[in-house]
Design a protein around this motif. Structure first.
Motif, PDB file in Angstrom:
ATOM      1  N   ALA A 231     -10.757 -38.336   3.914  1.00 35.72           N
ATOM      2  CA  ALA A 231     -10.720 -38.533   2.337  1.00 35.72           C
ATOM      3  C   ALA A 231     -10.425 -39.980   2.027  1.00 35.72           C
ATOM      4  CB  ALA A 231      -9.726 -37.523   1.792  1.00 35.72           C
ATOM      5  N   GLU A 232      -9.222 -40.474   2.704  1.00 38.35           N
ATOM      6  CA  GLU A 232      -8.495 -41.715   2.589  1.00 38.35           C
ATOM      7  C   GLU A 232      -9.624 -42.736   2.764  1.00 38.35           C
ATOM      8  OE1 GLU A 232      -3.832 -41.163   3.906  1.00 38.35           O
ATOM      9  OE2 GLU A 232      -5.352 -41.225   5.427  1.00 38.35           O
ATOM     10  N   ALA A 233     -10.467 -42.514   3.848  1.00 31.08           N
ATOM     11  CA  ALA A 233     -11.545 -43.674   4.334  1.00 31.08           C
ATOM     12  C   ALA A 233     -12.275 -43.702   2.958  1.00 31.08           C
ATOM     13  CB  ALA A 233     -12.154 -43.018   5.563  1.00 31.08           C
ATOM     14  N   ARG A 274     -12.882 -30.700   5.638  1.00 31.05           N
ATOM     15  CA  ARG A 274     -11.385 -30.374   5.658  1.00 31.05           C
ATOM     16  C   ARG A 274     -10.680 -30.880   7.178  1.00 31.05           C
ATOM     17  NH1 ARG A 274     -12.039 -24.249   3.626  1.00 31.05           N
ATOM     18  NH2 ARG A 274     -13.545 -24.472   5.043  1.00 31.05           N
ATOM     19  N   GLY A 275      -9.698 -31.435   6.879  1.00 31.77           N
ATOM     20  CA  GLY A 275      -8.736 -31.755   8.065  1.00 31.77           C
ATOM     21  C   GLY A 275      -9.404 -32.785   8.899  1.00 31.77           C
ATOM     22  N   ALA A 279     -11.394 -41.236  12.340  1.00 29.69           N
ATOM     23  CA  ALA A 279     -11.602 -41.882  13.715  1.00 29.69           C
ATOM     24  C   ALA A 279     -12.618 -41.027  14.141  1.00 29.69           C
ATOM     25  CB  ALA A 279     -10.445 -41.630  14.454  1.00 29.69           C
ATOM     26  N   GLU A 280     -12.896 -39.586  13.878  1.00 29.86           N
ATOM     27  CA  GLU A 280     -13.811 -38.854  14.452  1.00 29.86           C
ATOM     28  C   GLU A 280     -15.244 -38.833  14.062  1.00 29.86           C
ATOM     29  OE1 GLU A 280     -12.752 -34.486  14.344  1.00 29.86           O
ATOM     30  OE2 GLU A 280     -11.189 -35.187  13.205  1.00 29.86           O
TER      31      GLU A 280
END
Length: 334
Positions: A231-233, A274-275, A279-280
């Motif tokens: 979400a921040e990205a 969600r969650g 990086a993933e």
């Protein structure tokens, strides 16, 4: 008041006009090809003469040859051989004072008998300057006066009347261009030199503009930490307005990138966000470019990789900038 005589209406068919156009192009092309077969030691001698001169190249001629001469002088000057054009008629009325013993003069005359050129040729030699003649007549007076003669003989003009200078001027232009390019290569004249001679227009921009001139820096670079959430990205992608965000280590080394294209692919895969950590889903080891690279090089890299954004990193891998295709378009690099 004198009446204007009406122009004759062409009776040629479309097919005849096309045929004539093709004939002209074929005749002129054959004239240039024939030059290559006749190129000999005189061409080498002319090149060596100019390379050894401490002055400038002066190109002279009259009429259509004069127009070709102006173009050749401009080509020489822009490719590392300082040159200018002197009209042969003006030279006979004072402009000979522009020519010094250190110069090389290139005289153009298809017939080799042009009166204005023949008038000044002996005076050029008397000044101590060297003389290169480009003519279509190796037995002409001008060819014999010259230190070096370059043979631009043609079989015929492209004009149906065999009168208007067409194939002959094309041959002289091509021969002069060949000389300019040979000099360019012999001098080691490279892209940076060319850029300094062409600072204006699209060509100058492509050769002079560096990545550092157009990249976004500081707060304008979208970036998040590798520990950031998905979400921040997304918020950073929106804020930056570049269609991407860089992912960086705590010491600002670029380790990844996440783009709006990646987002569309994730949406298509119906991923549960969600969650999810950025990086993933980021691309690791993203494509990058150095700040001192040419902006045109960045454009070529992006085109080959089919990407719209690229990160700019220094020698140690630190993120120092970013740019996208819009930045390059705004700078008129593409």
């Amino acid at each position: 008041m004198q009446e204007t005589k009406p122009q004759a209406v062409s009776r040629a068919t479309d097919e005849e006009l096309l045929a004539l156009g093709r004939d002209v192009l074929t005749i002129e092309a054959e004239a240039v090809v024939a030059l290559a077969g006749r190129l000999d030691g005189s061409f080498v001698a002319a090149t060596r003469m100019i390379l050894g001169a401490t002055g400038r190249v002066i190109v002279t001629g009259v009429g259509k040859s004069g127009h070709i001469g102006r173009k050749l002088a401009a080509t020489f000057a822009s490719t590392g051989t300082p040159a200018y054009f002197v009209h042969a008629a003006e030279a006979a009325h004072g402009d000979l004072g522009m020519i010094t013993a250190a110069d090389v003069v290139i005289a153009l005359s298809n017939s080799g008998t042009t009166a204005e050129v023949l008038t000044i040729a002996p005076l050029i030699k008397r000044h101590g300057a060297r003389l290169i003649a480009i003519t279509g007549n190796p037995s002409s007076a001008l060819a014999k006066l010259a230190d070096v003669h370059l043979d631009a003989t043609i079989e015929r003009e492209a004009c149906p009347l065999n009168l208007a200078p067409t194939a002959s001027t094309t041959a002289a232009l091509a021969l002069g261009d060949a000389l300019a390019v040979a000099l360019l290569d012999a001098r080691g004249f490279g892209p940076d030199d060319f850029a300094r001679s062409h600072p204006g227009g699209a060509l100058g921009r492509r050769l002079l503009t560096r990545v550092s001139d157009v990249m976004r820096t500081g707060e304008r670079i979208p970036r998040v930490a590798e520990s950031a959430s998905f979400a921040e990205a997304l918020l950073e992608v929106t804020r930056g307005g570049m269609g991407m965000t860089a992912i960086v280590t705590p010491d600002n080394h670029a380790i990844g990138i996440f783009t709006d294209g990646d987002l569309r692919r994730l949406l298509g895969a119906q991923t549960d966000f969600r969650g999810l950590a950025v990086a993933e889903v980021m691309h690791r080891n993203p494509r990058s470019i150095a700040p001192d690279a040419l902006a045109a090089e960045a454009a070529a890299t992006m085109e080959r990789a089919r990407i719209n954004q690229i990160l700019v990193v220094d020698e140690s891998g630190l993120l120092v900038g970013a740019l996208n295709t819009h930045d390059l378009m705004d700078a008129k690099v593409i």
